[in-house]
Design a protein around this motif. Sequence first.
Motif, short mmCIF file in Angstrom:
data_model
loop_
_atom_site.label_atom_id
_atom_site.label_comp_id
_atom_site.label_asym_id
_atom_site.label_seq_id
_atom_site.Cartn_x
_atom_site.Cartn_y
_atom_site.Cartn_z
N LYS A 146 43.75 -23.85 25.25
CA LYS A 146 42.72 -24.39 24.36
C LYS A 146 43.24 -24.50 22.92
CE LYS A 146 37.99 -24.29 25.65
NZ LYS A 146 37.85 -23.84 27.05
N ASP A 147 43.92 -23.43 22.49
CA ASP A 147 44.42 -23.42 21.11
C ASP A 147 45.50 -24.49 20.92
OD1 ASP A 147 42.77 -21.30 20.69
OD2 ASP A 147 44.31 -19.81 21.21
N ILE A 148 46.34 -24.63 21.94
CA ILE A 148 47.41 -25.62 21.83
C ILE A 148 46.83 -27.02 21.72
CG2 ILE A 148 49.29 -26.71 23.10
CD1 ILE A 148 50.04 -23.95 24.10
N VAL A 149 45.85 -27.29 22.59
CA VAL A 149 45.22 -28.61 22.57
C VAL A 149 44.65 -28.87 21.18
CG1 VAL A 149 43.27 -29.94 23.43
CG2 VAL A 149 44.72 -28.68 25.03
N ARG A 150 43.96 -27.86 20.67
CA ARG A 150 43.34 -28.04 19.36
C ARG A 150 44.39 -28.24 18.27
NH1 ARG A 150 38.49 -24.93 16.30
NH2 ARG A 150 38.82 -26.07 14.37
N ALA A 151 45.44 -27.41 18.31
CA ALA A 151 46.46 -27.49 17.27
C ALA A 151 47.12 -28.87 17.27
CB ALA A 151 47.51 -26.41 17.50
N ARG A 152 47.45 -29.37 18.47
CA ARG A 152 48.12 -30.66 18.54
C ARG A 152 47.19 -31.79 18.07
NH1 ARG A 152 51.94 -27.58 19.68
NH2 ARG A 152 51.68 -27.47 17.44
N LEU A 153 45.92 -31.68 18.45
CA LEU A 153 44.98 -32.73 18.03
C LEU A 153 44.76 -32.68 16.53
CD1 LEU A 153 42.40 -32.66 20.96
CD2 LEU A 153 43.98 -34.49 20.36
N GLU A 154 44.73 -31.46 15.98
CA GLU A 154 44.58 -31.35 14.53
C GLU A 154 45.80 -31.93 13.82
OE1 GLU A 154 43.74 -27.23 13.96
OE2 GLU A 154 41.57 -27.56 13.82
N GLU A 155 46.95 -31.66 14.42
CA GLU A 155 48.20 -32.13 13.84
C GLU A 155 48.22 -33.65 13.66
OE1 GLU A 155 52.35 -29.93 14.45
OE2 GLU A 155 51.55 -30.91 16.22
N VAL A 156 47.65 -34.36 14.65
CA VAL A 156 47.65 -35.81 14.53
C VAL A 156 46.35 -36.34 13.92
CG1 VAL A 156 49.23 -36.11 16.45
CG2 VAL A 156 46.78 -36.18 16.87
N GLY A 157 45.49 -35.40 13.45
CA GLY A 157 44.26 -35.81 12.78
C GLY A 157 43.21 -36.39 13.70
#
Lengths: 276, 372
Positions: A146-157
Amino acid sequence: MEITKDKAITQLDNFANVNQLLVAESPKAINVCDFTGRFHGRTVVDNINLEISDGSITAIVGPSGCGKSTFLRSINRMNDRISGWSRQGSIELYGEQVYANDVELLSLRRRVGMVFQRPNPFPMSIEENIACGVRAHRLAPRSHMKDIVRARLEEVGLWKAVSGRLKESPFQLSGGQQQLLCLARALAVQPEVLLLDEPTSSLDPISTQAVEELLKEFVPELTIVIVTHNLAQAKRIADNVAFFMNGSLVEFGSCEQIFDSPKEPETAKYVSGIFG
Amino acid sequence: MSTHTSSTQGLPFSPLRGSPLSASPKGQLNSSKYPYRVFLGLARWWRAVVEQSPQYLSAVLGAIPFLALVAIVIILFHEAFPAIKVNGGGFVTHSKWSVGSEYANPIRRDGVATPVGATYGAWPLILGTLEASALALIIAVPVSLLSALIVVEKLSARASRWVGVFLEILVGIPSVIYGLWGALTLGPFLAHHLAPIANHIPNVPILRFFRGPTYNGEGLLTAGVVLGIMIIPIIASTARDLIRQVPASLKDGGRAIGMTDFEVSRKVIWPWIKSGIVGATFLGLGRALGETMAVLMTCGAVLGTTAHSIFSNMNTIAATIVSQLDSAQTDGTGFAVRSLAELGCILIVITLICNIGAKLLLSRATHDTTTT
Ligand SMILES: Nc1ncnc2c1ncn2[C@@H]1O[C@H](COP(=O)(O)OP(=O)(O)O)[C@@H](O)[C@H]1O
Ligand SMILES: [Mg+2]
């Protein structure tokens, strides 16, 4: 698109890093040596010699059909299973032979990510699109997903736009959002090099700008090679530019050099032809 | 548009006019030399009629298949109606199938003349139909899916064309040939080689179903395998077309993040094709449910009992209709034939549900592909 204060600071950091790297002897991320590729005996990529330094953005430009995509796909061996493909010469990734017999394609492709011309999200949920690569390479325990998904999505805005519909199909997203998702998917397996084949050619100007901003943020942690037919884009984001024509590398140099003082007449023609 | 046309016509030697149509020998209809051209001509005429007729006429012509279907269903139900009334709900739950006495005077039940002792219970036939079809699907779906994947992903274009030709040939083989092979070759093979191995399976509930005495190799397993082989081409060719529609960019995307071929198949190709595969499965099921001759030749055609194991004799609705029609026609009251018609009604309902389901799922699958 507004540049937030944080973003501006990271960018300043990035510039600082780039400068440091330029001062120090920058290691080679990719080293291409006498590389030739053929389809059914027809030479499509002709004797390329090219060094791509770590943490840089390299733009490959040239008229269509000149072998840019084929060359790019040679770096992560995506041409291997195309019928009629044969090649000579070598490509090194941080000193390792990409075409050595004992190379594991799967780990090569984890280390060298790729984003394609048309957004190609997988037919599964948005969340799963990012998680599947992580899971395929066993990069993280299930509980971290879950955290990874969120981090990656945040990374690309993309997080704000999709946080409420992670379980839904990615095909409802706009083209630009889909491409950002593909970018996040490629980043999720922690690549060292990112290859992009005209990633913005099917996007609107706003999305294009978003992708460009992101790419500039990713260096120097990531080495980026981007094929583009948009010279303005190359000018905006690239550190170095490689000009291809008829399968050959005509000229390779820093962005300013290629655009302001090209050495080869073909380069000059191509660069000025578009800008008039 | 008009200016374009007139300028073309103004050219002294317009390449578009004159030459190709009239000069080609194909344009000359010579029916004595080429008899098939008559049919070609008829087909053209028919197309012209359909295309040029006013809309209501083409609507009527287009409706013919639908009307034919409705007529068949209505006639069948009309024929079966007295049997439906007399047999009642017991028809689908009871097992006994008996024409009754030929010699005693018929009695009237619910106003319908029936022979004394006539009882019709179709439960074993309904169950048998479903069992044989299920077995066929269990065999056919994985085989088809795997072979379709191999054809699209692994074989060269040339090889996969040959496989396509082969699949078409398989579809064209008459079912009686499959039946013959099942009865003469497959059945004895299963009885002599598989059954002895299967007898090591413990004799406990559920598992017991997979062992037991063989009857010359005629039974549920043989019928199911033959049916499975018969529907493989149907499912495999649909699956192959579906897999071909998966965009190359998606598969590239999967490989580009380092997925194995298996992962690409499971995570990228499968989600893309799965609703279509369900549709293809229903298509195969529709065929398996109605298949008659091959099943009749391999199932043992026993009446009145459900299969105790996969090696037991059994029977299906379609096979029963064929095998019982002769004796049913000796029933002077006509009740036996009406009961067979009732069987037919059940089969047509099951088959229609399957085919409509298949069409819906397949059309949704192709719709998905085009919109995304
Ligand atoms: N899969 C393939 N099989 C055969 N020829 C190909 C294939 N892919 C590309 N080519 C040929 O290679 C040449 C270079 O193509 P490509 O690398 O896509 O050019 P670019 O990306 O610069 O437009 C073209 O002439 C194209 O026809
Ligand atoms: Mg290209």
